[in-house]
Design a protein around this motif. Structure first.
Motif, mmCIF file in Angstrom:
data_model
loop_
_atom_site.group_PDB
_atom_site.id
_atom_site.type_symbol
_atom_site.label_atom_id
_atom_site.label_comp_id
_atom_site.label_asym_id
_atom_site.label_seq_id
_atom_site.Cartn_x
_atom_site.Cartn_y
_atom_site.Cartn_z
ATOM 1 N N LYS A 27 1.551 -7.502 9.063
ATOM 2 C CA LYS A 27 1.114 -7.176 9.637
ATOM 3 C C LYS A 27 -0.037 -6.423 8.836
ATOM 4 C CE LYS A 27 1.572 -6.880 15.055
ATOM 5 N NZ LYS A 27 3.202 -7.745 13.799
ATOM 6 N N PRO A 28 -1.860 -6.323 8.745
ATOM 7 C CA PRO A 28 -3.163 -5.041 7.762
ATOM 8 C C PRO A 28 -2.588 -4.200 8.197
ATOM 9 C CG PRO A 28 -3.550 -7.092 8.326
ATOM 10 C CD PRO A 28 -2.875 -7.684 9.171
ATOM 11 N N GLY A 33 -0.821 -2.556 4.976
ATOM 12 C CA GLY A 33 -2.486 -1.974 4.756
ATOM 13 C C GLY A 33 -2.632 -0.799 3.163
ATOM 14 N N GLY A 37 -4.472 -2.130 0.314
ATOM 15 C CA GLY A 37 -5.890 -2.172 0.285
ATOM 16 C C GLY A 37 -6.558 -1.652 -0.918
ATOM 17 N N ARG A 40 -6.794 -3.398 -4.293
ATOM 18 C CA ARG A 40 -7.497 -3.912 -3.297
ATOM 19 C C ARG A 40 -7.194 -5.295 -3.548
ATOM 20 N NH1 ARG A 40 -12.617 -2.908 -2.765
ATOM 21 N NH2 ARG A 40 -12.580 -0.492 -4.359
ATOM 22 N N LEU A 41 -5.712 -5.980 -3.146
ATOM 23 C CA LEU A 41 -5.133 -7.031 -2.564
ATOM 24 C C LEU A 41 -5.719 -7.768 -1.609
ATOM 25 C CD1 LEU A 41 -1.685 -5.799 -4.583
ATOM 26 C CD2 LEU A 41 -3.917 -6.541 -5.405
ATOM 27 N N ASN A 42 -5.204 -8.769 -1.663
ATOM 28 C CA ASN A 42 -5.648 -9.530 -0.902
ATOM 29 C C ASN A 42 -4.568 -9.446 0.516
ATOM 30 O OD1 ASN A 42 -6.554 -11.342 1.463
ATOM 31 N ND2 ASN A 42 -6.639 -13.482 -0.234
ATOM 32 N N LEU A 43 -5.079 -8.846 1.511
ATOM 33 C CA LEU A 43 -3.268 -8.491 2.185
ATOM 34 C C LEU A 43 -3.824 -9.569 3.103
ATOM 35 C CD1 LEU A 43 -4.742 -5.194 4.112
ATOM 36 C CD2 LEU A 43 -2.991 -5.500 2.519
ATOM 37 N N MET A 44 -4.213 -10.709 3.791
ATOM 38 C CA MET A 44 -3.634 -11.325 4.273
ATOM 39 C C MET A 44 -3.178 -12.925 4.007
ATOM 40 S SD MET A 44 -4.613 -10.737 7.397
ATOM 41 C CE MET A 44 -4.067 -11.726 7.740
ATOM 42 N N ALA A 45 -3.024 -13.068 2.492
ATOM 43 C CA ALA A 45 -2.577 -13.625 1.635
ATOM 44 C C ALA A 45 -1.146 -12.931 1.746
ATOM 45 C CB ALA A 45 -3.033 -14.254 0.280
#
Lengths: 155, 375
Positions: A27-28, A33, A37, A40-45
């Motif tokens: 989860k983020p 997170g 974060g 700047r990586l795409n957390l949800m992906a």
């Protein structure tokens, strides 16, 4: 050896991130997170990808994952199976290893347990070329260092 | 100096009632004494203001953490946005960095990061950034890790306390595509292969006037796309509150009114809770729960569920029940090796099953069986 194409398109690495995330539970939130974060990586992906790949494990099993973040904000990651000590603790039914390994036995497990754990470990990327016997020996060694005795059969 | 330290103490006491054990109490006291001086903390009013703004944006009632809220042992969902974590920077020789970071993870760190860009300037030494939970004994963990790796002394380290606004803000970037989307903490920027597969499917199926259900809507990208392709009505379900608020927000960004895009929170597990009036206790979730649309079955011309393997298997019957007989149901969010399981499970509900793949992801479509003998 990397192929020519891989060498030509090699992206500079920004960071190597190691995390322990429960299977199917990315989860983020920390630990994912803040660590991702920052780059700047795409957390949800990542969460979706990780959760999809760990669906076959029991939920909440702690998985070790290594993420390579590149400077262009993309990433790759590899998921490793849970640590041998975690498997041993589950197999022996104890919460933590013995406080005096070698002197005080915390619990016992059978050879069958060791074999099962070795089979799972063999599917890990860095253990694939080792014979099952060597993996089993190393698991027995870990068990000894935790104060877990290995017996042929449970009496 | 007293203000940050006392709010720090309040946070520890909150954990104290939650953990409820004598040994942890002493370790807390020990840690309060060895923490570095307060000028390192990011407990500044500007962080709190940013947090309030973020919380109002995400539509969550903010808990004022400057008072001393002693919950009765339960940590509510609101705290998730106000929880802190410890960020530790450790300096160590380059050749042990990898092993030391693995070993830190074994002894209790939540994550370790080695920044490669730092490493080019400095010679022998490299910095490892690590995050820990607030109730972890950092010194103990580092000393044990250093010991197990073979370092003769504990490496230098600095501890800082951070809160979530720091990294949450960094992940919210506006993606300018044809659909204006700010996914925030919900899934769906349109870039993931599964989203692309579903969008291609939508383009093929939606010609005008259809009713569309997006199960697991996330940021609402599929529901909004369906409306843009000409659907009459889009409905989105999700188990996460942030997703519903994010989808509502994105609908507004694309000038779609709430009557065109209906959204509701749904329970995560299949079971009797679905039929209850409202399974949620807190007001903010109750607002987002629309039991009327959850109950409308056999209504939709196109149903898409882009979630994960186990929820798809668990909720199969429910997802298909929303579709009209003969309507198309699409499921995605599965990797190629999981496809046979899903196909087998869904073949009891769907005919003409088709699988399309992109990268390592797959999308499975089929049409709902029309039972003979029923209307």
């Amino acid at each position: 050896m990397a192929t020519l194409k891989e060498i030509l398109t090699r992206r500079p690495v920004a960071a190597t991130i190691r995390l322990t995330v429960p299977a199917g539970g990315a989860k983020p939130a920390p630990p994912v997170g803040p660590a991702l974060g920052q780059y700047r990586l795409n957390l949800m992906a990542f969460c979706k990808d990780f959760n999809a790949r760990t669906q076959k494990y029991k939920p909440e099993t702690p998985m070790a994952v290594t993420i390579t973040a590149f400077t262009d904000n993309t990433f790759e990651f590899t998921v490793k199976s849970p640590s041998v000590t975690w498997y041993l603790k589950k197999a022996a039914g104890i919460e933590s290893g013995s406080s005096r390994p070698g002197h005080v036995t915390a619990s016992t497990i059978t050879l069958k347990h060791v074999y099962e754990i070795a089979k799972i470990k063999q599917s890990d990327p860095y253990c694939q070329y080792m014979p099952l016997e060597s993996i089993s020996k190393s698991i027995i060694g870990t068990a000894n260092s935790m104060g877990i005795k290995v017996q042929k059969e449970l009496d | 100096m007293s203000l940050p330290l006392s709010s720090l103490c309040s946070h520890f006491f909150k954990h104290l009632t939650y953990c409820n054990s004598a040994t942890t109490f002493f370790s807390f006291l020990r840690r309060i004494h060895c923490l570095p001086p307060p000028n390192r903390f990011s407990f500044v009013p500007s962080a709190r203001a940013a947090r309030q703004q973020l919380l109002s944006r995400l539509n969550v009632t903010a808990v004022n953490c400057s008072t001393l809220p002693l919950h009765n042992g339960a940590v509510t969902a609101h705290d998730a946005f106000i929880l802190h974590y410890l960020s530790v920077r450790i300096c160590c020789p380059r050749h042990v960095a990898d092993v030391l970071s693995e070993s830190l993870l074994c002894f209790g760190a939540s994550s370790t990061t080695i920044d490669e860009l730092d490493s080019h300037e400095s010679g022998e030494e490299i910095w490892i950034s690590s995050t820990f939970d607030v109730d972890q004994d950092v010194k103990d963990c580092i000393s044990r890790a250093a010991d197990s790796v073979g370092l003769k002394e504990i490496p230098n380290y600095k501890v800082e306390m951070h809160d979530h606004t720091d990294w949450i803000k960094q992940t919210q970037n506006l993606q300018a595509i044809n659909i204006v989307l700010n996914p925030g903490l919900a899934f769906g920027t349109g870039e993931h292969p599964t989203t692309k597969l579903c969008l291609l499917l939508l383009r093929r199926l939606v010609n005008g006037g259809e009713y569309f259900l997006d199960y697991g809507t996330g940021s609402g990208v599929l529901a909004i796309a369906a409306l843009k392709f000409g659907a009459d009505l889009s409905v989105g379900f999700d188990i996460e509150r942030q997703a519903i608020t994010s989808a509502r927000h994105n609908a507004a960004l694309n000038n779609i009114g709430p009557e065109k895009l209906l959204l509701s929170l749904v329970p995560s597990k299949n079971g009797p809770e679905f039929e209850n009036e409202c399974p949620y206790e807190d007001i903010s979730s109750q607002d987002l729960y629309n039991s009327k649309i959850i109950a409308e079955k056999d209504k939709y011309d196109v149903v898409i569920a882009n979630i994960l393997l186990y929820p798809l298997l668990d909720l199969a019957e429910r997802i298909v029940s929303y579709a009209k007989p003969g309507a198309v149901v699409g499921v995605s969010g599965i990797i190629s090796e999981q496809v046979p399981t899903v196909v087998e499970h869904y073949s009891q509900f769907l005919d003409d099953i088709n699988v399309s793949t992109m990268d390592d992801w797959a999308c499975i479509t089929g049409s709902k069986k029309t039972e003979p003998g029923t209307t």
